[in-house]
Design a protein around this motif. Structure first.
Motif, PDB file in Angstrom:
ATOM      1  N   UNK A 146     -11.114 -37.807  43.728  1.00 34.19           N
ATOM      2  CA  UNK A 146     -12.065 -37.128  42.839  1.00 34.19           C
ATOM      3  C   UNK A 146     -13.422 -36.964  43.519  1.00 34.19           C
ATOM      4  N   UNK A 174      -1.194 -43.257  27.960  1.00 40.63           N
ATOM      5  CA  UNK A 174      -1.178 -44.213  29.076  1.00 40.63           C
ATOM      6  C   UNK A 174      -0.026 -43.889  30.031  1.00 40.63           C
ATOM      7  N   UNK A 222      -0.534 -40.577  31.884  1.00 41.87           N
ATOM      8  CA  UNK A 222      -1.492 -40.651  32.992  1.00 41.87           C
ATOM      9  C   UNK A 222      -0.905 -41.375  34.194  1.00 41.87           C
ATOM     10  N   UNK A 226     -19.510 -39.074  34.499  1.00 42.71           N
ATOM     11  CA  UNK A 226     -18.837 -39.932  35.452  1.00 42.71           C
ATOM     12  C   UNK A 226     -18.279 -39.127  36.621  1.00 42.71           C
ATOM     13  N   UNK A 265      -6.484 -45.328  31.703  1.00 41.07           N
ATOM     14  CA  UNK A 265      -6.457 -44.722  30.375  1.00 41.07           C
ATOM     15  C   UNK A 265      -6.396 -45.768  29.267  1.00 41.07           C
ATOM     16  N   UNK A 319      -3.336 -31.293  32.168  1.00 40.07           N
ATOM     17  CA  UNK A 319      -4.227 -31.347  33.332  1.00 40.07           C
ATOM     18  C   UNK A 319      -4.004 -30.156  34.266  1.00 40.07           C
ATOM     19  N   UNK A 322     -18.226 -49.095  35.049  1.00 39.43           N
ATOM     20  CA  UNK A 322     -18.128 -47.891  35.878  1.00 39.43           C
ATOM     21  C   UNK A 322     -19.422 -47.087  35.847  1.00 39.43           C
ATOM     22  N   UNK A 343      -6.678 -37.094  33.328  1.00 39.01           N
ATOM     23  CA  UNK A 343      -6.834 -37.999  34.459  1.00 39.01           C
ATOM     24  C   UNK A 343      -8.308 -38.314  34.694  1.00 39.01           C
ATOM     25  N   UNK A 344      -9.155 -37.343  34.451  1.00 43.33           N
ATOM     26  CA  UNK A 344     -10.590 -37.571  34.573  1.00 43.33           C
ATOM     27  C   UNK A 344     -11.053 -38.658  33.615  1.00 43.33           C
ATOM     28  N   UNK A 345     -10.574 -38.575  32.381  1.00 40.53           N
ATOM     29  CA  UNK A 345     -10.961 -39.586  31.397  1.00 40.53           C
ATOM     30  C   UNK A 345     -10.332 -40.936  31.733  1.00 40.53           C
ATOM     31  N   UNK A 346      -9.168 -40.885  32.309  1.00 35.46           N
ATOM     32  CA  UNK A 346      -8.550 -42.151  32.721  1.00 35.46           C
ATOM     33  C   UNK A 346      -9.447 -42.872  33.727  1.00 35.46           C
ATOM     34  N   UNK A 347     -10.089 -42.128  34.591  1.00 38.26           N
ATOM     35  CA  UNK A 347     -10.978 -42.734  35.581  1.00 38.26           C
ATOM     36  C   UNK A 347     -12.203 -43.359  34.923  1.00 38.26           C
ATOM     37  N   UNK A 348     -12.580 -42.833  33.768  1.00 34.94           N
ATOM     38  CA  UNK A 348     -13.713 -43.423  33.043  1.00 34.94           C
ATOM     39  C   UNK A 348     -13.382 -44.832  32.573  1.00 34.94           C
TER      40      UNK A 348
END
Lengths: 326, 326
Positions: free
Chosen positions: A299, A280, A283, A146, B248, A219, A19, B237-242
């Motif tokens: 995003x 997990x 999310x 990111x 996640x 969140x 990513x 959710x932001x970290x999940x996208x990472x």
């Protein structure tokens, strides 16, 4: 040999097809660079092209540099081939210290003398990573957020054996490509922004681990609360405003005594199965059926909208929004 | 006696003429309520009117409710007079436990039976504050974020002696007034969002105390970095996208081991003179000549712009921004 002037760079090498590596490739392509990429994964090329394709609509909306094209991405079959003509190298390999050490030594060996090699590491000090390289002086950290093609911040810092001129060069180069650079004069595990967001993140993990809040509540509490402010005003100045006309002084007078209250936990939680699964599952619930691609698109659009809305897109004046007094 | 239906409330009492109390008054006025305010400060009326006047342009831009007017603010000379006809009371007194205990008991004695009384406390559990009141069952926390007239989040939670119906009523009432409510089922010092932002804030204080980063670097690292995301997508959710397409799970696999790295400090720093001055001076430098009013206006405009940009202003479609798939 000295590196080219930052403004004269035309060729960038991106190592890593994840990513972050893909995000860097998209960033440099959109800014009009030739990008050569490499990753040991046999699927590297298709992964990279998928990542760049996913990012491209956002980059088109932000505005491409003259001549920018996805066709200027080349995926090299070998590390040596990828680095042979590099004018700048951005390494975005997995976060494993031994791997980073070996890889940076190989990149150093394969890259023309004087060319700066930056690592995207999110936490290792360069001092610990540059140990195996023949020329550690040009190795430094250029830590992005990111997605690297949208979030402006890059934290730049050298290791003990890094040449300060290389650090200065990297800061100027990133700036040339449109990034917002913070140059650090000392190595600090987690740098600045990651240290801040990591503190928040650990607290969030504790809350989930203890059943005190769900992922969605966490969140929502940010996006409906302090996160709305942090898109354009940082936590310090925001808190200063909580002091009213008395500013930070009043804020500290007022809230200082409660600083010792048990408002955050102190030890990182055990990342056990329960916490792992809770995160997990939480999310997945918060995503509410949206795919990873949906969320990425959402995003990306959000970041663009926020950038535009807060006047940080050149040529995009915001109706009714005055500039800061000179 | 039961309280009126949330939608039938027309009169709200705001106790406290500081930034938060004044911000609540502005919020309720803009939503079309009659607001009665009280504060022991002899300057309360002028302070409140100044706060409401400062907020009003932003509220006009957000759109006033029908009949909303600053003329519907009355400042009562006594606490008893302010509460006598209240249909809801929002207490925003200084953060001192004894003061809150006594004040809430007085408010309880002066307010019609059944009417809910909420405290804006940023940290005390209601269980600790409701000890002196004759009827603790209608006392609860309704914790806002600054400024309460713009930031949607309100965290609602009762104490051990609070009637769950009162908690449910308050959540419905705040929702009616346009707030975004998180109802907590247990008392947690610092609630949710404050706990998160407090973790970040403590880390920032440590960094300033140790000379590792300046206020400006800290603020820039957020506004140019993760803060841009947090305006519309929370940290989880932001970290999940990472984690890329792995989400996640992949993120935790990848970064889990580094969770134990020393990325945040664990004890709150001593708020000594040096730190105090460093924060005050750093904020003044970051303000770069802008007055408190300038910064408030800039912040307010920014929040509105972010809300509009991320599609959270009704009737304000954002060009090019698709909605979430159903």
């Amino acid at each position: 040999m000295t590196p080219p002037e930052p403004a004269d760079v035309t060729r960038v090498t991106c190592v890593g097809a994840g990513v972050i590596g893909g995000g860097w490739a998209a960033h440099f392509l959109a800014r009009g660079y030739d990008v050569t990429a490499w990753d040991p994964d046999p699927e590297a090329e298709s992964k990279l092209r998928r990542l760049v394709d996913a990012a491209w609509p956002a980059l088109v909306q932000l505005g491409l540099a003259e001549g920018a094209s996805r066709d200027r991405l080349t995926v090299a079959p070998t590390l040596e081939g990828a680095c042979a003509e590099a004018q700048f190298v951005q390494e975005s390999a997995p976060e494993q210290l031994d791997l980073k050490r070996d890889l940076l030594a190989r990149l150093d060996a394969a890259t023309p003398p004087g060319v700066v090699i930056a690592s995207s590491t999110s936490g290792y000090p360069m001092t610990d990573m540059q140990t195996e390289a023949a020329d550690p002086s040009r190795l430094l950290v250029g830590h992005p957020f990111n997605p690297p093609y949208l979030i402006p911040l890059v934290e730049v810092v050298g290791g003990e054996r890094t040449d300060p001129d290389a650090v200065a060069w990297a800061a100027r180069f990133y700036d040339t490509t449109g990034k917002s650079v913070i140059t650090m004069d000392r190595e600090l595990p987690g740098f600045i922004a990651n240290r801040l967001q990591e503190a928040l993140w650990r607290e969030a993990l504790h809350m989930v681990a203890n059943g005190e809040a769900t992922v969605r509540e966490i969140d929502d509490s940010i996006t409906e609360g302090p996160g709305l402010r942090w898109a354009f005003m940082g936590p310090c100045l925001t808190f200063a405003l909580a002091g009213g006309e008395g500013g930070m002084a009043h804020m500290l007078d007022h809230f200082g005594p409660s600083l010792k209250a048990p408002w955050t936990r102190l030890e990182a939680p055990e990342l056990d199965r329960k916490l792992y699964d809770g995160m997990v599952t939480g999310c997945a619930e918060a995503a509410a059926g949206r795919s990873s691609a949906d969320l990425v698109a959402e995003r990306d659009q959000g970041v663009i909208d926020v950038l535009r809305a807060t006047g940080r897109l050149p040529g995009q004046p915001v109706p009714g929004r005055g500039g800061a007094p000179s």
